[in-house]
Design a protein around this motif. Structure first.
Motif, PDB file in Angstrom:
ATOM      1  N   HIS A   6      46.332  33.715  44.846  1.00 15.86           N
ATOM      2  CA  HIS A   6      45.121  34.272  44.508  1.00 15.86           C
ATOM      3  C   HIS A   6      43.946  33.118  44.925  1.00 15.86           C
ATOM      4  O   HIS A   6      44.360  32.145  44.717  1.00 15.86           O
ATOM      5  CB  HIS A   6      44.975  34.684  43.173  1.00 15.86           C
ATOM      6  CG  HIS A   6      45.646  35.959  42.985  1.00 15.86           C
ATOM      7  ND1 HIS A   6      45.388  37.003  43.337  1.00 15.86           N
ATOM      8  CD2 HIS A   6      47.058  36.077  42.404  1.00 15.86           C
ATOM      9  CE1 HIS A   6      46.300  38.111  42.958  1.00 15.86           C
ATOM     10  NE2 HIS A   6      47.264  37.311  42.081  1.00 15.86           N
ATOM     11  N   THR A   7      43.150  33.504  45.464  1.00 15.28           N
ATOM     12  CA  THR A   7      41.743  32.729  45.799  1.00 15.28           C
ATOM     13  C   THR A   7      40.485  33.361  44.907  1.00 15.28           C
ATOM     14  O   THR A   7      40.621  34.484  44.483  1.00 15.28           O
ATOM     15  CB  THR A   7      41.285  32.657  47.412  1.00 15.28           C
ATOM     16  OG1 THR A   7      41.335  34.051  47.690  1.00 15.28           O
ATOM     17  CG2 THR A   7      42.575  32.043  48.110  1.00 15.28           C
ATOM     18  N   THR A  10      39.909  37.273  44.802  1.00 14.68           N
ATOM     19  CA  THR A  10      41.024  38.030  44.141  1.00 14.68           C
ATOM     20  C   THR A  10      40.927  37.789  42.633  1.00 14.68           C
ATOM     21  O   THR A  10      41.234  38.553  42.086  1.00 14.68           O
ATOM     22  CB  THR A  10      42.481  37.966  44.826  1.00 14.68           C
ATOM     23  OG1 THR A  10      42.494  36.692  44.760  1.00 14.68           O
ATOM     24  CG2 THR A  10      42.426  38.256  46.209  1.00 14.68           C
ATOM     25  N   ILE A  11      40.631  36.509  42.443  1.00 16.41           N
ATOM     26  CA  ILE A  11      40.776  35.974  40.963  1.00 16.41           C
ATOM     27  C   ILE A  11      40.040  36.979  39.991  1.00 16.41           C
ATOM     28  O   ILE A  11      40.047  37.153  39.198  1.00 16.41           O
ATOM     29  CB  ILE A  11      40.730  34.510  40.927  1.00 16.41           C
ATOM     30  CG1 ILE A  11      41.651  33.707  41.314  1.00 16.41           C
ATOM     31  CG2 ILE A  11      40.436  34.279  39.525  1.00 16.41           C
ATOM     32  CD1 ILE A  11      41.623  32.419  41.369  1.00 16.41           C
ATOM     33  N   SER A  13      38.506  39.791  40.823  1.00 14.83           N
ATOM     34  CA  SER A  13      38.387  41.217  41.306  1.00 14.83           C
ATOM     35  C   SER A  13      39.074  41.929  40.055  1.00 14.83           C
ATOM     36  O   SER A  13      39.542  41.723  39.287  1.00 14.83           O
ATOM     37  CB  SER A  13      39.609  41.487  42.688  1.00 14.83           C
ATOM     38  OG  SER A  13      40.899  41.530  41.925  1.00 14.83           O
ATOM     39  N   HIS A  16      42.821  42.158  39.519  1.00 14.57           N
ATOM     40  CA  HIS A  16      43.594  41.196  39.065  1.00 14.57           C
ATOM     41  C   HIS A  16      43.107  40.443  37.508  1.00 14.57           C
ATOM     42  O   HIS A  16      43.831  39.843  36.869  1.00 14.57           O
ATOM     43  CB  HIS A  16      43.530  40.099  39.819  1.00 14.57           C
ATOM     44  CG  HIS A  16      44.243  40.521  41.268  1.00 14.57           C
ATOM     45  ND1 HIS A  16      45.740  40.830  41.378  1.00 14.57           N
ATOM     46  CD2 HIS A  16      43.908  40.619  42.534  1.00 14.57           C
ATOM     47  CE1 HIS A  16      45.947  41.306  42.410  1.00 14.57           C
ATOM     48  NE2 HIS A  16      44.863  41.284  43.283  1.00 14.57           N
ATOM     49  N   THR A 152      47.112  30.413  41.351  1.00 16.33           N
ATOM     50  CA  THR A 152      45.746  30.867  41.461  1.00 16.33           C
ATOM     51  C   THR A 152      44.822  29.385  42.054  1.00 16.33           C
ATOM     52  O   THR A 152      43.871  29.418  41.766  1.00 16.33           O
ATOM     53  CB  THR A 152      45.154  31.291  40.227  1.00 16.33           C
ATOM     54  OG1 THR A 152      45.407  30.347  39.109  1.00 16.33           O
ATOM     55  CG2 THR A 152      45.690  32.669  39.710  1.00 16.33           C
ATOM     56  N   SER A 233      49.932  41.713  39.521  1.00 19.44           N
ATOM     57  CA  SER A 233      49.245  40.684  40.417  1.00 19.44           C
ATOM     58  C   SER A 233      49.989  39.850  41.095  1.00 19.44           C
ATOM     59  O   SER A 233      49.733  38.995  41.807  1.00 19.44           O
ATOM     60  CB  SER A 233      48.437  39.983  39.617  1.00 19.44           C
ATOM     61  OG  SER A 233      47.065  40.857  39.106  1.00 19.44           O
ATOM     62  N   GLY A 237      53.169  40.236  46.942  1.00 16.39           N
ATOM     63  CA  GLY A 237      51.870  39.693  47.225  1.00 16.39           C
ATOM     64  C   GLY A 237      51.848  38.987  48.562  1.00 16.39           C
ATOM     65  O   GLY A 237      52.845  38.520  48.994  1.00 16.39           O
TER      66      GLY A 237
END
Length: 255
Positions: A6-7, A10-11, A13, A16, A152, A233, A237
């Protein structure tokens, strides 16, 4: 370069963010469950290190608390085997596997405790069975915290709330002086930190009646909660390569 699942986009979003809250809720439940079982917190090292210092001269207790601290560290190290270790061998990191193991460990604690392995629930303090329970839970929480942090890009922590509480204050103050996009980012960061604190406390609150009613079996609840967050999450992935200097969230602080 590092590999993260995750970047920042998306962190933060809507898909998630619930996972970070669920993982924090599970950690709060585990912490409360450990306290109710043997009057000790276990999801962070601060309290354990304090207890270690307070027991200076009581060498057996110091050794036992030292083992619990080392178990947390060992759990964090173990996450490397499934993530960075596989990456070093040119394989896809298994982001979900460590969290599945955490869930399995909590469920095993529930069943083993119910079978009497850890002694009566809440009936003893600083007995060998207490430290066995604390060691297992400590390893599991170290594994969870490091796995989520690594997945993350070191942006999310879920088993302790000191950092999030500090950053919550920083972001609220930053939002007061900022404008436009900077203010929106600060408020977004504050909302995530505040949400994790509330989720952690909620998990602890839920654990009290559950543990009072079912003892060790209450650990099945955080185990199931972690599985839900993992499915949402971490499985499946797609890993995204990000430079080290961008490994933190966009605001440059740990979440």
């Amino acid at each position: 370069m590092s590999v993260a699942l995750h970047t920042p986009p998306t962190i933060f979003s809507m898909r998630h963010v619930p996972s970070w809250l669920l993982l924090s809720l599970a950690a709060g439940s585990v912490n409360a469950g450990a306290y109710m079982a043997c009057q000790r917190f276990v999801t962070h090292v601060t309290g354990l290190a304090t207890q270690l210092g307070m027991d200076v001269g009581l060498w057996r207790l110091m050794a036992e608390y030292g083992v619990v601290v080392l178990c947390f560290i060992a759990g964090a190290m173990a996450s490397v085997l499934a993530l960075q270790g596989r990456q070093q061998r040119g394989k896809q990191p298994l982001h979900a596997l460590p969290l599945v193991i955490v869930s399995a460990m909590l469920m095993a604690v529930a069943l083993a405790g119910q079978a009497g392995l850890f002694g009566p629930f809440g009936a003893s303090v600083e007995q060998p069975t207490d430290f066995l329970l604390l060691s297992v839970l400590s390893f599991a929480m170290g594994l969870q915290n490091a796995t989520v942090a690594t997945s993350t890009g070191m942006a999310i922590r879920t088993t302790h709330m000191t950092g999030p509480a500090t950053d919550l204050g920083v972001h609220l103050a930053s939002a007061w002086f900022a404008n436009g996009e900077s203010r929106r980012q600060a408020l977004r960061g504050a909302a995530l930190r505040g949400g994790k604190i509330v989720a952690f406390a909620t998990g602890a609150a839920l654990m009290v009646p559950l543990a009072q009613a079912s003892g060790y079996l209450a650990f099945l609840i955080p185990g199931t909660t972690i599985l839900a967050a993992t499915a949402l999450s971490f499985l499946p992935g797609i890993s995204v390569e990000i430079p080290e200097e961008r490994a933190l969230s966009q605001d440059g602080r740990l979440a």
